[in-house]
Design a protein around this motif. Structure first.
Motif: not given
Length: 248
Positions: A66-75, A109-117
């Motif tokens: 999700k666009s507002l996720w931090s690294t913590k939320h991702i993990l 699998i990580i979808d919407q990976a544009d948010y990472l970049v």
């Protein structure tokens, strides 16, 4: 996290096959080869459907960012899909995820990976990969490849396969017709017309085939070709294009 559900994941589409083959190749790669795989391309080309199918076939862990996720939320969300209670710190969570990937032998699998970049967090891909050596498929829009190369070349150089999502082919349209119009014989000229109008967008092909199936029930069609479709009123032969208030 729950994997995406999409009817198209049951159809043998071009992008589905290419994604699964690339992931399996990464899983079976020779030691020393990189293990990242990237699927990128225009919205509507069925990338998430390909991800869902690949996840089911390879038993991959899956997370849609999700666009507002931090690294913590991702993990946290990766660990939830793994069934693991997240630790207290981000560093510990990363270790947990890496350990599970390494021990399970399952890909990620990580979808919407544009948010990472876009958020400058692409390094997490590197951390997860280097900490586990597990195959990781990341998915994004058509600019993802160029953005990754310019912003994080370290990750870019670890990609084993770049898969550019392709527009729906006639074969894809046939497969979708079998799925959405199982009781209707659809002429190839009508499939070509639908695909041309929606510019190869897999999702919109599916929407229009569903419309066709409904129309066939109303009119009692056993077969529909372009002449059948053009034989309707001008309003009824319009197709859904995704434009508000507009059909073609």
């Amino acid at each position: 996290m729950t994997q995406p559900s999409a009817a198209a994941t049951l159809a043998p589409l071009t992008n589905v096959g290419a994604t699964l083959a690339a992931m399996q190749n990464a899983m079976d790669r020779v030691n020393g080869l990189p293990g990242l795989v990237c699927l990128y391309g225009r919205s509507g080309y069925g990338k998430s459907s390909a991800a869902a199918y690949t996840a089911n076939k390879t038993r991959a862990y899956y997370v849609e960012l999700k666009s507002l996720w931090s690294t913590k939320h991702i993990l946290i969300n990766i660990l939830r899909d793994m069934g693991i209670l997240p630790a207290n710190t981000v560093a510990e969570m990363l270790d947990q995820a890496c350990e599970q990937l390494a021990l399970s032998g399952r890909p990620l699998i990580i979808d919407q990976a544009d948010y990472l970049v876009d958020k400058g967090r692409a390094q997490i891909l590197m951390d997860l990969y280097e900490g586990s050596k597990a195959p990781i498929l990341f998915i994004g829009e058509e600019r993802l490849s160029g953005s990754m190369k310019s912003r994080n070349n370290t990750v870019h150089r670890r990609v084993l396969h770049w898969i550019e999502a392709q527009p729906a082919s006639l074969g894809d349209c046939r497969a979708l017709a079998r799925l959405y119009c199982p009781e209707l014989e659809v002429g190839e000229d009508l499939l070509e017309h639908i695909n041309r109008v929606v510019d190869g967008c897999t999702g919109r092909v599916a929407v229009n085939l569903n419309l066709l199936a409904e129309r066939a029930k109303v009119h009692g069609w056993a077969r529909a070709d372009l002449a059948t479709w053009k034989g309707q009123s001008a309003a009824d032969q319009r197709l859904y294009t995704g434009e508000p208030g507009r059909k073609a």
